[in-house]
Design an enzyme around this catalytic site. Sequence first.
Site, mmCIF file in Angstrom:
data_model
loop_
_atom_site.group_PDB
_atom_site.id
_atom_site.type_symbol
_atom_site.label_atom_id
_atom_site.label_comp_id
_atom_site.label_asym_id
_atom_site.label_seq_id
_atom_site.Cartn_x
_atom_site.Cartn_y
_atom_site.Cartn_z
ATOM 1 C CG ASP A 1 -1.774 -1.134 1.386
ATOM 2 O OD1 ASP A 1 -2.148 -1.703 0.346
ATOM 3 O OD2 ASP A 1 -2.107 -1.480 2.531
HETATM 4 N N1 URA Z 1 -1.244 -5.861 4.081
HETATM 5 C C1 URA Z 1 -1.680 -4.594 4.065
HETATM 6 O O1 URA Z 1 -2.711 -4.263 4.651
HETATM 7 N N2 URA Z 1 -0.972 -3.683 3.375
HETATM 8 C C2 URA Z 1 0.155 -3.980 2.703
HETATM 9 O O2 URA Z 1 0.756 -3.100 2.102
HETATM 10 C C3 URA Z 1 0.592 -5.303 2.747
HETATM 11 C C4 URA Z 1 -0.127 -6.230 3.436
#
Ligand code: URA
Length: 235
Positions: free
Chosen positions: A103
Amino acid sequence: MRIQKFMAKCGVASRRKSEELIRQGLVEVNGQVITEPGLKIDPDKDLVKVNNKKIKLESKKVYIMLNKPLGYVTSLKDEKNRRVVTDLIDGVRERIYPVGRLDIDTTGLLLLTNDGDLTYRLTHPSNEVVKRYIAVVEGVPNKRELESFRQGLLIDGKKTAKAYIKILRSFEDESILDIRIHEGRNRQVRKMCEAINHPVKKLKRVAIGELELGDLHVGNWRFLTEEEIAYLKSL
Ligand code: URA
């Protein structure tokens, strides 16, 4: 470069076999079928087709580990004009792309490569490679919440697989957790923490299987070692 050498370098077939393909009339250079091996071509300018399919030189495979900073997206282009992770990789000529997603608000270990086979295998849902995260969450999960996290939670109408969670440190109003999952659903760690009522404040990926981020600084990257590449290919 002679056409049969070019074909071999493109991974079409051996030089001998390529000569056969040429004699069979299966090879075109700039729209013209050729039947005699030995023709010299310019790999940068001439368009070569085998069986009506354009061929090109295989580029060198590169494997990179990046410590992704906040504020970067893991897509190759962003329609909202946000910064993309490949902006951080300078001096690499090959067209690399991220393996899976992190993310925009997650930091940590991200692999980038131009090896499509490896990307496919590492991101395929049937692949069980464990991803390890350090999360700072609101509050301190109790035993029951930890247990339901471990057993699997309903997110987006589907139960998650068994997972690992351990409290590393706890404070009055937040805690630091070691979380390991082997699925790769969208915002999975955030949604799982939310499901036990401890929303994520900070999230960092620190390992993919045995491959560890180590002391690579945020925003920095390095090439993987031969052993690391061999390890990933063995998964
Ligand atoms: N889980 C999440 O919520 N975000 C990420 O970036 C990776 C795994």
